[in-house]
Design an enzyme around this catalytic site. Structure first.
Site, PDB file in Angstrom:
ATOM      1  N   ASP A  81       0.850  -1.199   0.000  1.00  0.00           N
ATOM      2  CA  ASP A  81       0.000   0.000   0.000  1.00  0.00           C
ATOM      3  C   ASP A  81       0.883   1.246   0.000  1.00  0.00           C
ATOM      4  O   ASP A  81       1.690   1.430   0.909  1.00  0.00           O
ATOM      5  CB  ASP A  81      -0.890  -0.040   1.249  1.00  0.00           C
ATOM      6  CG  ASP A  81      -1.980   1.010   1.212  1.00  0.00           C
ATOM      7  OD1 ASP A  81      -1.945   1.888   0.330  1.00  0.00           O
ATOM      8  OD2 ASP A  81      -2.863   0.955   2.090  1.00  0.00           O
ATOM      9  N   HIS A 104     -10.055  -1.000  -7.177  1.00  0.00           N
ATOM     10  CA  HIS A 104      -9.650   0.165  -6.377  1.00  0.00           C
ATOM     11  C   HIS A 104      -8.750   1.095  -7.184  1.00  0.00           C
ATOM     12  O   HIS A 104      -8.923   2.315  -7.169  1.00  0.00           O
ATOM     13  CB  HIS A 104      -8.939  -0.335  -5.115  1.00  0.00           C
ATOM     14  CG  HIS A 104      -8.552   0.750  -4.175  1.00  0.00           C
ATOM     15  ND1 HIS A 104      -9.472   1.587  -3.590  1.00  0.00           N
ATOM     16  CD2 HIS A 104      -7.325   1.160  -3.714  1.00  0.00           C
ATOM     17  CE1 HIS A 104      -8.842   2.457  -2.816  1.00  0.00           C
ATOM     18  NE2 HIS A 104      -7.534   2.224  -2.876  1.00  0.00           N
TER      19      HIS A 104
HETATM   20  C1  HEM Z   1      -9.551   0.278   3.065  1.00  0.00           C
HETATM   21  C2  HEM Z   1      -8.924   1.367   2.690  1.00  0.00           C
HETATM   22  C3  HEM Z   1      -7.872   1.370   1.635  1.00  0.00           C
HETATM   23  C4  HEM Z   1      -6.944   0.420   1.342  1.00  0.00           C
HETATM   24  C5  HEM Z   1      -6.697  -0.904   2.044  1.00  0.00           C
HETATM   25  C6  HEM Z   1      -6.193   0.898   0.205  1.00  0.00           C
HETATM   26  C7  HEM Z   1      -5.166   0.207  -0.404  1.00  0.00           C
HETATM   27  C8  HEM Z   1      -4.564   0.569  -1.588  1.00  0.00           C
HETATM   28  C9  HEM Z   1      -3.599  -0.217  -2.309  1.00  0.00           C
HETATM   29  C10 HEM Z   1      -3.091  -1.581  -1.869  1.00  0.00           C
HETATM   30  C11 HEM Z   1      -3.258   0.452  -3.422  1.00  0.00           C
HETATM   31  C12 HEM Z   1      -2.313  -0.007  -4.537  1.00  0.00           C
HETATM   32  C13 HEM Z   1      -0.879   0.365  -4.330  1.00  0.00           C
HETATM   33  C14 HEM Z   1      -0.635   1.827  -4.224  1.00  0.00           C
HETATM   34  O1  HEM Z   1      -0.456   2.524  -5.225  1.00  0.00           O
HETATM   35  O2  HEM Z   1      -0.640   2.306  -3.101  1.00  0.00           O
HETATM   36  C15 HEM Z   1      -3.976   1.700  -3.403  1.00  0.00           C
HETATM   37  C16 HEM Z   1      -3.887   2.672  -4.365  1.00  0.00           C
HETATM   38  C17 HEM Z   1      -4.524   3.871  -4.302  1.00  0.00           C
HETATM   39  N1  HEM Z   1      -5.463   4.253  -3.372  1.00  0.00           N
HETATM   40 FE1  HEM Z   1      -6.101   3.182  -1.804  1.00  0.00          FE
HETATM   41  N2  HEM Z   1      -6.669   2.129  -0.151  1.00  0.00           N
HETATM   42  C18 HEM Z   1      -7.710   2.451   0.678  1.00  0.00           C
HETATM   43  C19 HEM Z   1      -8.474   3.588   0.650  1.00  0.00           C
HETATM   44  C20 HEM Z   1      -8.308   4.615  -0.246  1.00  0.00           C
HETATM   45  C21 HEM Z   1      -9.077   5.829  -0.268  1.00  0.00           C
HETATM   46  C22 HEM Z   1     -10.214   6.165   0.701  1.00  0.00           C
HETATM   47  C23 HEM Z   1      -8.583   6.593  -1.297  1.00  0.00           C
HETATM   48  C24 HEM Z   1      -8.986   7.959  -1.780  1.00  0.00           C
HETATM   49  C25 HEM Z   1      -9.864   8.747  -1.210  1.00  0.00           C
HETATM   50  C26 HEM Z   1      -7.512   5.839  -1.918  1.00  0.00           C
HETATM   51  C27 HEM Z   1      -6.756   6.295  -2.972  1.00  0.00           C
HETATM   52  C28 HEM Z   1      -5.836   5.535  -3.653  1.00  0.00           C
HETATM   53  C29 HEM Z   1      -5.094   6.012  -4.810  1.00  0.00           C
HETATM   54  C30 HEM Z   1      -5.172   7.411  -5.426  1.00  0.00           C
HETATM   55  C31 HEM Z   1      -4.284   4.960  -5.235  1.00  0.00           C
HETATM   56  C32 HEM Z   1      -3.312   4.964  -6.407  1.00  0.00           C
HETATM   57  C33 HEM Z   1      -4.006   4.693  -7.705  1.00  0.00           C
HETATM   58  C34 HEM Z   1      -3.009   4.690  -8.850  1.00  0.00           C
HETATM   59  O3  HEM Z   1      -2.700   5.768  -9.332  1.00  0.00           O
HETATM   60  O4  HEM Z   1      -2.530   3.611  -9.184  1.00  0.00           O
HETATM   61  N3  HEM Z   1      -7.374   4.654  -1.255  1.00  0.00           N
HETATM   62  N4  HEM Z   1      -4.781   1.738  -2.274  1.00  0.00           N
END
Ligand code: HEM
Length: 348
Positions: free
Chosen positions: A148, A221
Site C-alpha cells: 500500500d 480500487h
Molecule cells: C480500506 C482502505 C484502503 C486500502 C486498504 C487501500 C489500499 C490501496 C492499495 C493496496 C493500493 C495499490 C498500491 C498503491 O499505489 O498504493 C492503493 C492505491 C490507491 N489508493 Fe487506496 N486504499 C484504501 C483507501 C483509499 C481511499 C479512501 C482513497 C482515496 C480517497 C484511496 C486512494 C488511492 C489512490 C489514489 C491509489 C493509487 C491509484 C493509482 O494511481 O494507481 N485509497 N490503495
C-alpha cells in the site's frame, strides 16, 4: 520563526509507527488551542531530539467548525465538514473532529510521548474522539495483504499534489487532509481466491505489479482512484495509510490518510469509490472494508501555526476585495470547486 510558506512535515519519509489522533475541542477551549498551536513544533523537537535518527514528525490539521470558532470567516477555500457520501451499497460517514494530529516516527514510543504531551496541554478542554496506533506491516502491506503506497507521489510530484496553490493566496503552501478509519472483513476477504483479490485491487498481490488495463476491472480500487483530466493531466494525492488492529477485539483495519492541495481531487476519488463510476459501479474493496470514521482538515503552513495573524489579515483583505461572482461562475454553490470535468482514466 518558520519561513513564510514553509509546509508542515506533510511529506515526511516513510515511518514504521504512527498515531492518528482526532480531537474535539470543548466550548471555551479555543484559547487553550490557540496557545498550543505555536508550541507544537517545539514540543516535537524536544521529544524527537532525544532520538533524532528516528525522525519524529507531527502534522496538525484544523477542522471546519473549529476554524470558525478560532478565526471566523473566511475559511480556506476547500475547508468544510467532511461530506457524507451515500452510495447504493456503502456509505462514507462523517464523524466529529476539530483537530487532527498525525504523528510519525520509526519508533512508537516517540509518537506516544508526543501524543501524551499534546493531550496534557489540552486537558480539560478537549477530548480524543478517535485514536489509532498504526504499525508498518512487512513490506509496506496493508492487512488485506497488498503493498500500500506504491503509486503515492514523492519528491516534486508529491509537493505539487499536496500544496494549495495561488488560487487561495492567503493559504498557499498549506494542504488538506482526509482521514478515514476502515475495518476489514478479514474472513470474507481471505475466502476470496488471490486472483479475485487482485481484480478487486487492480494489482498483483505478491509482486505488487499493476494489472494491465485490459485485465483491470472498472470497479477495482486502482481504476476508480486514477483521476485523469480530458487533457491527460493526472491528479494525485499523497497517502500514508497504516494498518492497525486488535487481536482480542477481532479488529483489523487500515487507517487511510490522504493529503492534497485540491480537495475536489480527493472528493472525486471518494465519490468514485462510494457512489461509483458510473453510479452503482462502486469500489470492490468496500465490500470487505467499512469506513467507520471520516474527517477533513486544513493543514496550515508552519508559519501560520506560529502566528496566524498575517495570513488571516491577507485572507480578509482578499475576500473584501473580491468582486461579486458572475452568475454561473466561481465556486459551486455547494462550496465544491466544480471538478465535474474530471474523469476516471479511460472513461472520458
Ligand atoms: C480500506 C482502505 C484502503 C486500502 C486498504 C487501500 C489500499 C490501496 C492499495 C493496496 C493500493 C495499490 C498500491 C498503491 O499505489 O498504493 C492503493 C492505491 C490507491 N489508493 Fe487506496 N486504499 C484504501 C483507501 C483509499 C481511499 C479512501 C482513497 C482515496 C480517497 C484511496 C486512494 C488511492 C489512490 C489514489 C491509489 C493509487 C491509484 C493509482 O494511481 O494507481 N485509497 N490503495
Amino acid at each position: 520563526m518558520p519561513q513564510q510558506g514553509q509546509p508542515q512535515d506533510v511529506l515526511a519519509p516513510p515511518a514504521t509507527a504512527a498515531i492518528f489522533l482526532v480531537v474535539t475541542v470543548r466550548p471555551g477551549g479555543e484559547d487553550t488551542v490557540r496557545g498550543l498551536l505555536p508550541d507544537i513544533a517545539g514540543l516535537t523537537r524536544a521529544v524527537g531530539f532525544r532520538s533524532p535518527e528516528d525522525g519524529l514528525s507531527c502534522v496538525t490539521g484544523i477542522g471546519a467548525h473549529l476554524w470558525d470558532r478560532l478565526y471566523g470567516p473566511p475559511r480556506p477555500a476547500g475547508l468544510h465538514p467532511f461530506r457524507t457520501l451515500t452510495g447504493a451499497a456503502h456509505t462514507a460517514v462523517s464523524t466529529p473532529g476539530d483537530l487532527l494530529f498525525h504523528l510519525r516516527a520509526r519508533r512508537p514510543d516517540l509518537c506516544f510521548e508526543l501524543a501524551r504531551r499534546l493531550m496534557s496541554r489540552l486537558a480539560g478542554h478537549a477530548d480524543v474522539a478517535d485514536e489509532v496506533h498504526g504499525f508498518r506491516y512487512f513490506d509496506e502491506r496493508d492487512l488485506l495483504g497488498f503493498v500500500d503506497g506504491t503509486e503515492s507521489p514523492s519528491g516534486p510530484d508529491g509537493v505539487v499534489a499536496v500544496t494549495i496553490g495561488d488560487d487561495d493566496p492567503a493559504f498557499t503552501g498549506g494542504s488538506y487532509v482526509v482521514v478515514q478509519k476502515y475495518v476489514h472483513d478479514m474472513r470474507g476477504w481471505n475466502a476470496l481466491p488471490v486472483e479475485a483479490q487482485e481484480l478487486a485491487m487492480g494489482r498483483e498481490k505478491l509482486s505488487d505489479i499493476e494489472l494491465p488495463d485490459a485485465a483491470k476491472p472498472s470497479n477495482s480500487h486502482v481504476a476508480l482512484n486514477t483521476i485523469v483530466d480530458p487533457d491527460g493531466t493526472q491528479h494525485q494525492i499523497v497517502r500514508d495509510n497504516m494498518p492497525f488492529g486488535s487481536i482480542g477485539a477481532d479488529e483489523f483495519g487500515t487507517y487511510f490518510i490522504g493529503y492534497v492541495g485540491r480537495v475536489d481531487v480527493i472528493e472525486k476519488m471518494l465519490e468514485n469509490m462510494f457512489i461509483g463510476d458510473p453510479p452503482g459501479n462502486h469500489d470492490r474493496i468496500l465490500d470487505f472494508s467499512t469506513a467507520v470514521t471520516g474527517g477533513l482538515f486544513f493543514v496550515p503552513t508552519a508559519d501560520f501555526l506560529d502566528d496566524p495573524s498575517p495570513r488571516l489579515a491577507l485572507a480578509s483583505a482578499t475576500t473584501a476585495a473580491e468582486p461579486e461572482p458572475e452568475p454561473g461562475g466561481g465556486p459551486a454553490a455547494d462550496g465544491s470547486l466544480g471538478i465535474g470535468s474530471l474523469r476516471r482514466n479511460g472513461t472520458s
